[in-house]
Write an enzyme that holds these catalytic residues in place. Structure first.
Site, short mmCIF file in Angstrom:
data_model
loop_
_atom_site.label_atom_id
_atom_site.label_comp_id
_atom_site.label_asym_id
_atom_site.label_seq_id
_atom_site.Cartn_x
_atom_site.Cartn_y
_atom_site.Cartn_z
N ASP A 15 0.87 -1.17 0.00
CA ASP A 15 0.00 0.00 0.00
C ASP A 15 0.91 1.22 0.00
O ASP A 15 2.11 1.12 0.32
CB ASP A 15 -0.90 -0.02 1.25
N ASP A 17 -0.09 5.12 0.98
CA ASP A 17 -0.30 6.05 2.07
C ASP A 17 -0.37 5.32 3.41
O ASP A 17 -1.16 4.39 3.58
CB ASP A 17 -1.59 6.85 1.85
#
Length: 221
Positions: A15, A17
């Site tokens: 991922d 953020d």
């Protein structure tokens, strides 16, 4: 004292953020501004669900508006607000030393917002990428991580997903991957569905070989 774990994987699915960079300040400011623009009650205190696609949040908050228009507005706000974006500990060394064919970014943000954030952070553009505007179903649906594993040429079961949000952890598990969660945006309890939990990527050691990747880390779970 946390138990030290060693695991092996063919590929890593990150991922963005909350895992590679921190953009939480921008996210909160921009979504509260957006909520005020669109008449969302108690807009100044609105907390956006972390890890979800912006278009899905737009649809949940204002199902009566054109979601693409709402998405463009929040994207424009976030793309203009990058001053306090920072690279999280251990990430820069990691992404510049991992074999590029062994990792991908799988993010809920759109391709154009990801480009702006990576540029602001000074991080390399990934060879393999799944963004929120490239899938039909966003996290916690398994599609993003299924797509990410396929891009690397591996089965999800051969990959480790690295996440910071419950929606992403759920997506990785639903795809059939093992999940390493990173603390920061959520608590250990909120990330309990993950296979392992670490304080930061700075505490994860990666060794690459022709057969894949060896990860060693102190799991707090």
């Amino acid at each position: 004292m946390a138990e030290r774990i060693t695991v092996f994987a063919k590929g890593l699915l990150f991922d963005n953020d909350g895992v590679l960079i921190s953009s939480i300040g921008s996210v909160n400011r921009c979504w509260r501004q957006w909520a005020k623009m669109y008449g969302v009650p108690d807009a100044e205190n609105y907390n956006v669900p972390h890890g979800a696609r912006a278009i899905d949040t737009v649809k949940s908050l204002r199902p009566d508006i054109d979601p693409e228009e709402g998405l463009r507005v929040i994207e424009d706000l976030e793309m203009a607000d990058t001053d306090d974006i920072e690279v999280l500990p251990g990430v820069r060394h990691l992404l510049t030393t991992l074999p590029p064919e062994r990792w991908a970014i799988v993010t809920s943000c759109t391709s154009r917002l990801l480009e702006v954030r990576l540029e602001a952070a000074g991080l390399p553009w990934p060879e393999k990428l799944v963004a929120g505007d490239m899938v039909t179903n966003g996290k916690p649906h398994p599609e993003p991580y299924q797509r990410g594993a396929a891009l690397l040429g591996f089965a999800p079961e051969e990959c480790i997903v690295i996440e910071d949000a419950p929606a992403g952890v759920g997506a990785g598990k639903a795809a059939g991957a093992r999940v390493l969660a990173v603390l920061g945006t959520h608590t250990e309890e909120e990330l309990s569905q993950a296979d392992w939990i670490v304080p930061s990527l700075d505490e994860v050691q990666f060794t690459a070989s022709e057969d894949g990747l060896r990860l060693t880390f102190p799991s707090v779970k």
